[in-house]
Scaffold this motif. Structure first.
Motif, mmCIF file in Angstrom:
data_model
loop_
_atom_site.group_PDB
_atom_site.id
_atom_site.type_symbol
_atom_site.label_atom_id
_atom_site.label_comp_id
_atom_site.label_asym_id
_atom_site.label_seq_id
_atom_site.Cartn_x
_atom_site.Cartn_y
_atom_site.Cartn_z
ATOM 1 N N ILE A 165 31.223 36.780 52.853
ATOM 2 C CA ILE A 165 31.622 37.833 51.914
ATOM 3 C C ILE A 165 30.495 38.040 50.901
ATOM 4 C CG2 ILE A 165 33.253 38.471 50.077
ATOM 5 C CD1 ILE A 165 35.385 36.830 51.627
ATOM 6 N N GLY A 166 29.856 36.928 50.501
ATOM 7 C CA GLY A 166 28.747 37.015 49.565
ATOM 8 C C GLY A 166 28.294 35.648 49.132
ATOM 9 N N LYS A 167 27.511 35.610 48.058
ATOM 10 C CA LYS A 167 27.007 34.335 47.521
ATOM 11 C C LYS A 167 27.290 34.251 46.033
ATOM 12 C CE LYS A 167 23.347 33.527 50.877
ATOM 13 N NZ LYS A 167 21.903 33.504 51.131
ATOM 14 N N VAL A 168 27.569 33.033 45.566
ATOM 15 C CA VAL A 168 27.877 32.821 44.149
ATOM 16 C C VAL A 168 26.652 33.160 43.297
ATOM 17 C CG1 VAL A 168 28.511 31.136 42.387
ATOM 18 C CG2 VAL A 168 29.585 31.041 44.663
ATOM 19 N N GLU A 169 26.855 34.038 42.314
ATOM 20 C CA GLU A 169 25.768 34.466 41.429
ATOM 21 C C GLU A 169 25.844 33.735 40.083
ATOM 22 O OE1 GLU A 169 22.711 37.355 40.116
ATOM 23 O OE2 GLU A 169 23.516 36.958 42.105
ATOM 24 N N SER A 170 27.045 33.695 39.502
ATOM 25 C CA SER A 170 27.194 33.026 38.201
ATOM 26 C C SER A 170 28.642 32.567 38.025
ATOM 27 C CB SER A 170 26.780 33.969 37.070
ATOM 28 O OG SER A 170 27.556 35.141 37.100
ATOM 29 N N PHE A 171 28.890 31.804 36.950
ATOM 30 C CA PHE A 171 30.177 31.146 36.755
ATOM 31 C C PHE A 171 30.827 31.600 35.458
ATOM 32 C CE2 PHE A 171 26.825 28.573 38.556
ATOM 33 C CZ PHE A 171 27.338 28.254 39.805
ATOM 34 N N GLY A 172 32.148 31.749 35.489
ATOM 35 C CA GLY A 172 32.879 32.093 34.280
ATOM 36 C C GLY A 172 34.295 31.565 34.393
ATOM 37 N N GLN A 173 35.106 31.791 33.354
ATOM 38 C CA GLN A 173 36.501 31.358 33.401
ATOM 39 C C GLN A 173 37.415 32.563 33.513
ATOM 40 O OE1 GLN A 173 37.824 28.679 30.385
ATOM 41 N NE2 GLN A 173 36.657 26.964 31.200
ATOM 42 N N SER A 174 38.608 32.324 34.059
ATOM 43 C CA SER A 174 39.612 33.389 34.108
ATOM 44 C C SER A 174 40.048 33.684 32.669
ATOM 45 C CB SER A 174 40.815 32.941 34.937
ATOM 46 O OG SER A 174 41.395 31.803 34.339
ATOM 47 N N SER A 175 40.715 34.811 32.476
ATOM 48 C CA SER A 175 41.100 35.220 31.116
ATOM 49 C C SER A 175 42.026 34.202 30.453
ATOM 50 C CB SER A 175 41.763 36.602 31.153
ATOM 51 O OG SER A 175 42.768 36.619 32.138
ATOM 52 N N ASP A 176 42.834 33.470 31.257
ATOM 53 C CA ASP A 176 43.730 32.474 30.651
ATOM 54 C C ASP A 176 43.080 31.082 30.549
ATOM 55 O OD1 ASP A 176 43.714 31.591 33.246
ATOM 56 O OD2 ASP A 176 45.846 31.949 33.632
ATOM 57 N N MET A 178 42.532 28.942 32.779
ATOM 58 C CA MET A 178 43.144 27.928 33.655
ATOM 59 C C MET A 178 42.382 27.736 34.972
ATOM 60 S SD MET A 178 45.722 27.015 31.830
ATOM 61 C CE MET A 178 46.996 26.231 32.803
ATOM 62 N N SER A 179 41.470 28.644 35.270
ATOM 63 C CA SER A 179 40.702 28.529 36.516
ATOM 64 C C SER A 179 39.349 29.217 36.320
ATOM 65 C CB SER A 179 41.465 29.173 37.683
ATOM 66 O OG SER A 179 41.647 30.555 37.446
ATOM 67 N N GLN A 180 38.505 29.094 37.337
ATOM 68 C CA GLN A 180 37.195 29.741 37.262
ATOM 69 C C GLN A 180 37.220 31.105 37.927
ATOM 70 O OE1 GLN A 180 33.613 27.175 38.078
ATOM 71 N NE2 GLN A 180 35.180 25.795 38.905
ATOM 72 N N SER A 181 36.336 31.979 37.462
ATOM 73 C CA SER A 181 36.102 33.270 38.101
ATOM 74 C C SER A 181 34.609 33.324 38.404
ATOM 75 C CB SER A 181 36.507 34.404 37.150
ATOM 76 O OG SER A 181 36.168 35.643 37.725
ATOM 77 N N LEU A 182 34.253 33.301 39.681
ATOM 78 C CA LEU A 182 32.847 33.262 40.077
ATOM 79 C C LEU A 182 32.355 34.660 40.430
ATOM 80 C CD1 LEU A 182 33.048 30.185 42.508
ATOM 81 C CD2 LEU A 182 32.693 30.172 40.032
ATOM 82 N N LYS A 183 31.236 35.039 39.846
ATOM 83 C CA LYS A 183 30.636 36.332 40.192
ATOM 84 C C LYS A 183 29.943 36.182 41.544
ATOM 85 C CE LYS A 183 27.813 40.028 38.233
ATOM 86 N NZ LYS A 183 26.887 40.428 37.153
ATOM 87 N N VAL A 184 30.249 37.102 42.473
ATOM 88 C CA VAL A 184 29.761 36.994 43.853
ATOM 89 C C VAL A 184 28.873 38.194 44.187
ATOM 90 C CG1 VAL A 184 30.455 36.916 46.290
ATOM 91 C CG2 VAL A 184 31.845 35.741 44.548
ATOM 92 N N HIS A 185 27.654 37.902 44.627
ATOM 93 C CA HIS A 185 26.776 38.972 45.101
ATOM 94 C C HIS A 185 27.174 39.283 46.540
ATOM 95 C CE1 HIS A 185 23.010 40.939 46.510
ATOM 96 N NE2 HIS A 185 23.085 41.454 45.294
ATOM 97 N N LEU A 186 27.680 40.483 46.771
ATOM 98 C CA LEU A 186 28.257 40.826 48.073
ATOM 99 C C LEU A 186 27.207 40.878 49.186
ATOM 100 C CD1 LEU A 186 30.778 43.566 46.894
ATOM 101 C CD2 LEU A 186 31.323 41.231 47.630
ATOM 102 N N ALA A 187 27.608 40.424 50.379
ATOM 103 C CA ALA A 187 26.713 40.392 51.535
ATOM 104 C C ALA A 187 26.422 41.800 52.056
ATOM 105 C CB ALA A 187 27.336 39.544 52.645
ATOM 106 N N VAL A 188 27.397 42.688 51.919
ATOM 107 C CA VAL A 188 27.261 44.047 52.462
ATOM 108 C C VAL A 188 26.724 44.991 51.388
ATOM 109 C CG1 VAL A 188 28.554 46.031 53.370
ATOM 110 C CG2 VAL A 188 29.083 43.719 54.173
ATOM 111 N N ASP A 189 25.732 45.776 51.776
ATOM 112 C CA ASP A 189 25.217 46.822 50.890
ATOM 113 C C ASP A 189 25.966 48.118 51.197
ATOM 114 O OD1 ASP A 189 23.885 48.798 49.533
ATOM 115 O OD2 ASP A 189 21.875 48.143 50.108
ATOM 116 N N PHE A 190 26.907 48.457 50.325
ATOM 117 C CA PHE A 190 27.765 49.619 50.595
ATOM 118 C C PHE A 190 27.039 50.952 50.430
ATOM 119 C CE2 PHE A 190 30.892 46.271 50.057
ATOM 120 C CZ PHE A 190 31.784 46.568 51.089
ATOM 121 N N THR A 191 25.849 50.929 49.840
ATOM 122 C CA THR A 191 25.107 52.194 49.666
ATOM 123 C C THR A 191 24.371 52.594 50.939
ATOM 124 O OG1 THR A 191 23.165 51.048 48.802
ATOM 125 C CG2 THR A 191 24.792 51.807 47.182
ATOM 126 N N THR A 192 24.153 51.629 51.850
ATOM 127 C CA THR A 192 23.392 51.953 53.063
ATOM 128 C C THR A 192 24.189 51.702 54.348
ATOM 129 O OG1 THR A 192 22.486 49.704 53.146
ATOM 130 C CG2 THR A 192 21.204 51.357 51.954
#
Length: 221
Positions: A165-176, A178-192
């Motif tokens: 699906i992609g690769k982990v770019e950076s790390f953050g927390q969920s709004s509450d 209670m868990s992590q929210s990882l920013k993912v660089h997507l494998a698919v380039d939807f523009t091409t």
């Protein structure tokens, strides 16, 4: 006489030529680099190749249009992939066309896992860049690595496991918090994106039936 026989042969040759051309076209349309997908290497999945004939990337609810539909065996809720990874899920179909809800749609939810840590979560998109989505629901104790692969978990009845699906770019927390929210660089380039494959036989009817029976037995008490 000979003239008639020659004409007949020529007509048959022309037919053969067009059939070979059609076979080549079908093979080309259905090509998919399965080497990319660990989970598909040993698989017996059937693919229908399709061309992306329209795509939006700057709306909150982006959609993709494919040039194949029910006539080609495509139905809603089938998974769509390309050689680089997961594209999305078929949303609507007509006889000759399909609309796909790609990862880059705010309604999209795709079950995923971290390749090395085997921690499960969901990939969701937030309106903005078509290059990034977020893996939510990752427990706080999991120490994911930058560039760790996020792939399909096989927990849904839409995708086999192990498709990127992609690769982990950076790390953050969920709004509450209670868990992590990882920013993912997507494998698919939807523009091409141009060529995709729809998985037409990934249907866990047997699995669903077994789970239904198990649920029924559990509820007998």
């Amino acid at each position: 006489g000979w003239g008639k026989a020659n004409k007949q042969l020529e007509a048959e040759n022309e037919l053969l030529r067009s059939e070979i051309h059609e076979m080549k076209r079908v093979l080309a349309a259905n090509r998919i680099d399965t080497i990319q997908f660990e989970g598909l290497k040993r698989s017996r999945y059937h693919f229908v190749g399709a061309q992306v004939i329209n795509v939006t990337t700057n709306h909150s609810h982006n959609l993709l249009t494919l040039d194949k539909g029910t006539k080609d065996g495509i139905k809603p809720e089938m998974g769509v992939v390309c050689s680089s990874g997961v594209v999305g899920i078929v949303y609507l179909t007509s006889e000759h066309y399909s609309i796909v809800m790609p990862i880059i749609n705010m309604k999209s939810r795709i079950s995923c896992q971290l390749k090395e840590h085997l921690s499960f979560g969901t990939v969701e998109w937030q309106f903005g860049s078509a290059e990034y989505a977020y893996m939510t629901g990752v427990p706080l104790h999991i120490k994911a690595a930058k560039n760790e692969v996020v792939e399909t978990s096989g927990h849904s009845d839409i995708f086999p496991s192990g498709i990127p699906i992609g690769k982990v770019e950076s790390f953050g927390q969920s709004s509450d918090g209670m868990s992590q929210s990882l920013k993912v660089h997507l494998a698919v380039d939807f523009t091409t994106i141009r060529n995709v494959s729809v998985i037409t036989n990934y249907d866990h009817a047997e699995k669903k039936q077994l789970e239904f029976v198990a649920d029924s037995l559990m509820n007998i008490d």
